[in-house]
Design a protein around this motif. Structure first.
Motif, short mmCIF file in Angstrom:
data_model
loop_
_atom_site.label_atom_id
_atom_site.label_comp_id
_atom_site.label_asym_id
_atom_site.label_seq_id
_atom_site.Cartn_x
_atom_site.Cartn_y
_atom_site.Cartn_z
N VAL A 72 6.72 -105.42 25.55
CA VAL A 72 6.92 -105.00 26.94
C VAL A 72 5.58 -104.55 27.50
O VAL A 72 4.82 -103.84 26.82
N ALA A 73 5.28 -104.97 28.72
CA ALA A 73 4.12 -104.46 29.45
C ALA A 73 4.62 -103.84 30.75
O ALA A 73 5.28 -104.50 31.54
N PHE A 74 4.31 -102.55 30.93
CA PHE A 74 4.71 -101.83 32.13
C PHE A 74 3.56 -101.80 33.12
O PHE A 74 2.46 -101.35 32.78
N ASP A 75 3.81 -102.29 34.33
CA ASP A 75 2.79 -102.16 35.38
C ASP A 75 3.05 -100.86 36.12
O ASP A 75 3.91 -100.77 36.99
N ALA A 76 2.27 -99.84 35.75
CA ALA A 76 2.36 -98.54 36.41
C ALA A 76 1.15 -98.28 37.28
O ALA A 76 0.92 -97.15 37.71
N ALA A 77 0.37 -99.35 37.53
CA ALA A 77 -0.85 -99.21 38.34
C ALA A 77 -0.64 -99.68 39.77
O ALA A 77 -1.08 -99.04 40.72
N GLY A 78 0.02 -100.82 39.93
CA GLY A 78 0.29 -101.33 41.28
C GLY A 78 -0.90 -101.94 41.96
O GLY A 78 -0.93 -102.04 43.18
N ALA A 94 -3.59 -105.18 42.74
CA ALA A 94 -3.29 -106.56 43.13
C ALA A 94 -3.15 -107.50 41.95
O ALA A 94 -2.35 -108.44 41.98
N ASP A 95 -3.90 -107.24 40.88
CA ASP A 95 -3.93 -108.20 39.77
C ASP A 95 -3.29 -107.69 38.49
O ASP A 95 -3.33 -108.36 37.46
N THR A 96 -2.68 -106.51 38.51
CA THR A 96 -2.17 -105.97 37.26
C THR A 96 -0.91 -106.69 36.75
O THR A 96 -0.69 -106.75 35.55
N ILE A 97 -0.10 -107.25 37.64
CA ILE A 97 1.06 -108.00 37.16
C ILE A 97 0.61 -109.23 36.39
O ILE A 97 1.13 -109.53 35.31
N SER A 98 -0.37 -109.94 36.91
CA SER A 98 -0.87 -111.12 36.20
C SER A 98 -1.47 -110.74 34.85
O SER A 98 -1.32 -111.46 33.86
N GLN A 99 -2.12 -109.58 34.79
CA GLN A 99 -2.64 -109.11 33.51
C GLN A 99 -1.49 -108.83 32.54
O GLN A 99 -1.54 -109.20 31.37
N ALA A 158 5.41 -99.61 39.35
CA ALA A 158 4.57 -99.06 40.41
C ALA A 158 5.06 -99.46 41.79
O ALA A 158 5.86 -100.40 41.95
N LYS A 159 4.59 -98.74 42.79
CA LYS A 159 4.74 -99.15 44.19
C LYS A 159 3.49 -99.93 44.58
O LYS A 159 2.37 -99.54 44.26
N TYR A 160 3.67 -101.04 45.28
CA TYR A 160 2.56 -101.92 45.62
C TYR A 160 2.21 -101.77 47.10
O TYR A 160 3.07 -101.94 47.97
N ARG A 161 0.94 -101.45 47.35
CA ARG A 161 0.50 -101.30 48.74
C ARG A 161 0.39 -102.65 49.44
O ARG A 161 0.50 -102.75 50.65
N GLU A 162 0.15 -103.69 48.67
CA GLU A 162 0.09 -105.05 49.21
C GLU A 162 0.76 -105.98 48.21
O GLU A 162 0.95 -105.63 47.05
N GLU A 163 1.13 -107.18 48.67
CA GLU A 163 1.80 -108.12 47.79
C GLU A 163 0.91 -108.45 46.60
O GLU A 163 -0.24 -108.89 46.78
N PRO A 164 1.39 -108.24 45.39
CA PRO A 164 0.54 -108.49 44.21
C PRO A 164 0.40 -109.98 43.92
O PRO A 164 1.23 -110.79 44.32
N ARG A 165 -0.67 -110.30 43.21
CA ARG A 165 -0.88 -111.66 42.75
C ARG A 165 -0.19 -111.83 41.40
O ARG A 165 -0.22 -110.96 40.56
#
Length: 260
Positions: free
Chosen positions: A154-160, A162-167, A182-189
């Motif tokens: 499991v990888a948790f994106d707690a950063a939000g 732009a590129d952390t989901i792809s990572q 996380a909450k995303y300030r802009e649409e993530p890639r």
């Protein structure tokens, strides 16, 4: 003495009737979507109150709510004891996710975090932490595993960012899970092709429920999770503006407690 669960749903929609008031369309969070609760007296619905176990310090009880967030997120996954977890972002929720993952039986928990203060804090707590400003966060995180074959469960994106989901997608094993916390300030890639190629599962989590709140209270009271190292500042009401400024500027803080 009590601690308050701060969410209130409408009580009549399908989500509320099934106990999932955390996703009620009319849900409000006291202090976030209503007038603030930085005050000496606050009105709270009676059914939102949990009794604090005898001996639990107020400071630790103040962290039940964020721990409940991580309990809910963990329960949304299929993580098994002995699994490997990556957490992108070591803010308060990310840090508590790491502690909850350990308490849930994860054999390996690895962080990526650019903030040097937060990196140092997590390293003192025994977590491997990758600096994504200096190293490839994907390669660095996977190489921290003793058995790196396949990647994380499991990888948790707690950063939000732009590129952390792809990572996160590239960190997990085949049919692994990427949990969006996380909450995303802009649409993530996001690399959909990469995710589809390895059948990566995406999970979302929003806040918590009463059940999660009760579990969080027990985790802290039993010392299964020790939240004390995360309390880096205790301030009064008159210090709030400066504290918010420091948090916005990513100053050397983790969890800030206000004593009205």
């Amino acid at each position: 003495v009590v601690v308050a669960e701060p969410m209130v749903g409408c009580g009549i929609c399908r989500s509320c009737r099934s106990g999932n008031y955390n996703v009620c369309h009319k849900r409000i969070i006291l202090g976030a979507e209503t007038d603030g609760v930085f005050a000496q007296l606050v009105r709270i619905p009676l059914h939102n109150l949990f009794k604090i176990p005898d001996g639990m310090p107020f400071e630790e009880a103040a962290l039940v709510q964020p721990v409940a967030v991580t309990v809910h997120a963990m329960r949304r996954t299929t993580l098994l004891a002995g699994g490997a977890v990556a957490i992108l972002g070591a803010g308060p929720i990310g840090a508590l996710l790491g502690m909850t993952a350990r308490a849930s039986g994860a054999a390996a928990v690895v962080f990526t975090e650019p903030n040097p203060f937060r990196r140092a804090l997590m390293e003192r707590m025994g977590f491997p932490v990758i600096d994504p400003t200096k190293d490839d966060p994907v390669a660095g995180a996977v190489s921290a595993l003793s058995d790196a074959e396949g990647g994380f469960d499991v990888a948790f994106d707690a950063a939000g960012a732009a590129d952390t989901i792809s990572q996160a997608v590239r960190m997990v094993r085949v049919q692994g899970e990427v949990a969006l916390i996380a909450k995303y300030r802009e649409e993530p890639r996001i690399s959909v092709n990469e995710a589809q190629k390895r059948e990566v599962n995406f999970i979302t989590a929003r806040a918590h429920t009463f059940e999660d709140f009760g579990v969080a209270l027990k985790l802290i009271a039993s010392r299964s999770i020790d939240v004390r190292p995360l309390i880096t500042n205790e301030i009064g009401l008159d210090e709030m503006p400066e504290a918010f400024r420091m948090l916005k500027d990513r100053g050397p803080m983790m969890k800030v407690l206000c004593q009205p």
